[in-house]
Structures are given as C-alpha cells and as structure tokens.
Design a protein around this motif. Structure first.
Motif, mmCIF file in Angstrom:
data_model
loop_
_atom_site.group_PDB
_atom_site.id
_atom_site.type_symbol
_atom_site.label_atom_id
_atom_site.label_comp_id
_atom_site.label_asym_id
_atom_site.label_seq_id
_atom_site.Cartn_x
_atom_site.Cartn_y
_atom_site.Cartn_z
ATOM 1 N N GLY A 143 35.326 -3.860 79.915
ATOM 2 C CA GLY A 143 33.874 -3.907 80.005
ATOM 3 C C GLY A 143 33.445 -5.292 80.455
ATOM 4 O O GLY A 143 34.287 -6.149 80.732
ATOM 5 N N CYS A 176 23.143 -4.575 84.224
ATOM 6 C CA CYS A 176 23.484 -3.223 84.669
ATOM 7 C C CYS A 176 23.732 -3.248 86.181
ATOM 8 O O CYS A 176 23.508 -4.268 86.837
ATOM 9 C CB CYS A 176 22.366 -2.243 84.319
ATOM 10 S SG CYS A 176 20.876 -2.489 85.304
ATOM 11 N N LEU A 223 33.548 -0.493 77.343
ATOM 12 C CA LEU A 223 32.431 -0.832 76.469
ATOM 13 C C LEU A 223 31.280 -1.372 77.312
ATOM 14 O O LEU A 223 31.482 -1.872 78.419
ATOM 15 C CB LEU A 223 32.872 -1.885 75.439
ATOM 16 C CG LEU A 223 34.124 -1.543 74.617
ATOM 17 C CD1 LEU A 223 34.393 -2.630 73.586
ATOM 18 C CD2 LEU A 223 33.986 -0.196 73.941
ATOM 19 N N HIS A 224 30.087 -1.275 76.777
ATOM 20 C CA HIS A 224 28.916 -1.769 77.513
ATOM 21 C C HIS A 224 28.177 -2.809 76.696
ATOM 22 O O HIS A 224 28.142 -2.741 75.468
ATOM 23 C CB HIS A 224 27.986 -0.610 77.866
ATOM 24 C CG HIS A 224 28.603 0.348 78.828
ATOM 25 N ND1 HIS A 224 29.209 1.505 78.416
ATOM 26 C CD2 HIS A 224 28.751 0.283 80.170
ATOM 27 C CE1 HIS A 224 29.708 2.123 79.488
ATOM 28 N NE2 HIS A 224 29.441 1.405 80.545
ATOM 29 N N ALA A 225 27.572 -3.751 77.416
ATOM 30 C CA ALA A 225 26.690 -4.714 76.770
ATOM 31 C C ALA A 225 25.260 -4.266 77.073
ATOM 32 O O ALA A 225 25.048 -3.168 77.586
ATOM 33 C CB ALA A 225 26.960 -6.109 77.330
ATOM 34 N N ILE A 226 24.297 -5.091 76.712
ATOM 35 C CA ILE A 226 22.900 -4.773 77.019
ATOM 36 C C ILE A 226 22.465 -5.637 78.203
ATOM 37 O O ILE A 226 22.668 -6.855 78.201
ATOM 38 C CB ILE A 226 21.991 -5.068 75.808
ATOM 39 C CG1 ILE A 226 22.453 -4.280 74.564
ATOM 40 C CG2 ILE A 226 20.525 -4.765 76.126
ATOM 41 C CD1 ILE A 226 22.394 -2.782 74.703
ATOM 42 N N CYS A 227 21.871 -5.008 79.221
ATOM 43 C CA CYS A 227 21.417 -5.745 80.397
ATOM 44 C C CYS A 227 20.312 -6.730 80.014
ATOM 45 O O CYS A 227 19.331 -6.342 79.371
ATOM 46 C CB CYS A 227 20.905 -4.783 81.462
ATOM 47 S SG CYS A 227 20.211 -5.619 82.898
ATOM 48 N N SER A 229 30.378 -7.343 75.799
ATOM 49 C CA SER A 229 30.383 -5.909 75.491
ATOM 50 C C SER A 229 31.148 -5.611 74.198
ATOM 51 O O SER A 229 31.250 -4.453 73.800
ATOM 52 C CB SER A 229 30.983 -5.121 76.663
ATOM 53 O OG SER A 229 32.340 -5.488 76.876
ATOM 54 N N GLY A 274 18.906 -2.024 79.719
ATOM 55 C CA GLY A 274 19.765 -0.842 79.886
ATOM 56 C C GLY A 274 21.214 -1.155 79.516
ATOM 57 O O GLY A 274 21.523 -2.224 78.995
ATOM 58 N N GLU A 275 22.106 -0.207 79.792
ATOM 59 C CA GLU A 275 23.533 -0.386 79.513
ATOM 60 C C GLU A 275 24.142 -1.271 80.594
ATOM 61 O O GLU A 275 24.095 -0.926 81.774
ATOM 62 C CB GLU A 275 24.243 0.973 79.547
ATOM 63 C CG GLU A 275 23.819 1.920 78.465
ATOM 64 C CD GLU A 275 24.888 2.046 77.390
ATOM 65 O OE1 GLU A 275 26.059 2.270 77.735
ATOM 66 O OE2 GLU A 275 24.531 1.896 76.212
ATOM 67 N N ALA A 276 24.713 -2.382 80.188
ATOM 68 C CA ALA A 276 25.269 -3.315 81.165
ATOM 69 C C ALA A 276 26.745 -3.062 81.390
ATOM 70 O O ALA A 276 27.523 -2.952 80.451
ATOM 71 C CB ALA A 276 25.057 -4.746 80.695
ATOM 72 N N SER A 277 27.137 -2.975 82.655
ATOM 73 C CA SER A 277 28.545 -2.754 83.010
ATOM 74 C C SER A 277 29.094 -3.937 83.794
ATOM 75 O O SER A 277 30.259 -3.955 84.152
ATOM 76 C CB SER A 277 28.652 -1.497 83.871
ATOM 77 O OG SER A 277 27.785 -1.609 84.985
#
Ligand SMILES: [Zn+2]
Length: 196
Positions: free
Chosen positions: A18, A186, A144-148, A22, A153-156
């Motif tokens: 991730g 994101c 896993l994702h973090a927060i943008c 994340s 939103g879901e940060a990749s």
C-alpha cells in the motif's frame, strides 16, 4: 486475518502493501505478535538505508515497536536465518533488489512463513522494485489504503512534495537543500508533473 496464518502446514509468502501511511508496518507487527503468542520463532529484518547496522527498532506510525535486524541484501538475510526460525518478516522490502524474491521463495519452500511489507508503488505511481514479482508469487496479498490528504477518499498512492509542490517525474531521489515531504493521495488527486 484468519488463524490459518498461525499454523501453516507448509511455507508460504504473505505480502502487505500500500501507500505510505496505510498501516503496513502496523499490520506486519500485529501478525508477528500473534505468531509469537502462538510460540513461533520469529525473525524481523529491515534493509540498510542509512548505514546503521545492528538491531534497529521497527516502529509503526501508531506507536507499535519491535526489534529488527538490519541487512544489506538478500544473501545477508539468508545468512542470518536461525535454524529454528519458523516465521521471517521483512519491512520496507521494496528497497531490496529482485534477488529478494528468490530468497523469499526458497524460505517458503523450506516450510517457513514469510511475511513482507512494502510500498507497491513509488512516488511516480510506478511499481516499486521487487514488489510486483513478490505480489505475483505470494499466496496472500493485502493492499492497505491510507486516507487521501486532499479529498478524504481511499488513498492508494504516495505523493512526493518538494518545497510543498508536487515533485516532477524526473526529479532525483535525493534533492539537496530542498524540503521534502510525502502524503497519501488517491488516484485522482495524485500529481506527477511531466509524467510521460
Ligand atoms: Zn483524493
């Protein structure tokens, strides 16, 4: 993760990947802690990045910590595996070259559980070092994702900022005299000026 991870009948590879922030290291340490409770013999490794050898603390952003052994390369890892080890964990595995893939695979063949954590993408949004091959060969992959930091939103992806502006695609990895920071973004908010 299900409890099957605690009692592998044969070896395997688990990848935790991730963007930055994340929770990869937190998840790695959580799995190790559970393995230790299950009386597995655990070894944790991390790459040499700043010329500091020896035992170094591997810490997650939420404050979890464990001692990890610093290694220079894949061969170094093989030479440091103890005979009774059943679980091998590697943090920041993206910094190794692709030799690490064969070593992880050999360990899994020997019956060990191998857990690796690393950035799947670099700041340009491109696959990072050995990660794509590790992800393809692993039995289990968790992204896993973090927060943008821009839209919530879901940060990749990992946004690299130099003096608070998005880093250019061709910017060198080390920028002397510049203030460099990273944040989670994101796909839509991730900016890489000059990306071909
Ligand atoms: Zn966003």
């Amino acid at each position: 993760m299900p409890d099957r991870h605690l009692r592998p009948s044969s070896g395997w590879i688990e990848v935790i990947c991730g963007s930055m922030f994340s929770g990869k290291t937190e998840e790695l340490l959580r799995r190790l802690r559970r393995a230790i409770i299950a009386r597995q013999k655990v070894q944790l490794f991390k790459p040499l990045v700043d010329n500091r050898y020896g035992l170094r603390t591997v810490a997650s952003h939420n404050g979890m910590k464990m001692e990890g052994q610093v290694i220079q390369n894949a061969q170094d890892l093989l030479q440091n595996i103890r005979a009774d080890t059943t679980v091998v964990a590697i943090d920041e595995v993206q910094f190794f070259d692709t030799d690490i893939v064969q070593v992880c695979s050999d360990l899994a063949h020997r019956g060990l559980r191998v857990i690796v954590a690393g950035l799947d993408l670099d700041f340009r949004g491109e696959p990072f070092g050995p990660m794509p091959i590790l992800m393809a060969q692993a039995e289990s992959v968790d992204k896993l994702h973090a927060i943008c930091m821009k839209c919530g939103g879901e940060a990749s992806r990992t946004q690299r900022l130099i003096d608070n502006r998005p880093a250019f695609y061709e910017d060198p990895v080390v920028m002397i005299g510049a203030s460099e920071t990273y944040e989670a973004r994101c796909r839509a908010c991730h900016e890489v000026p000059h990306k071909p």
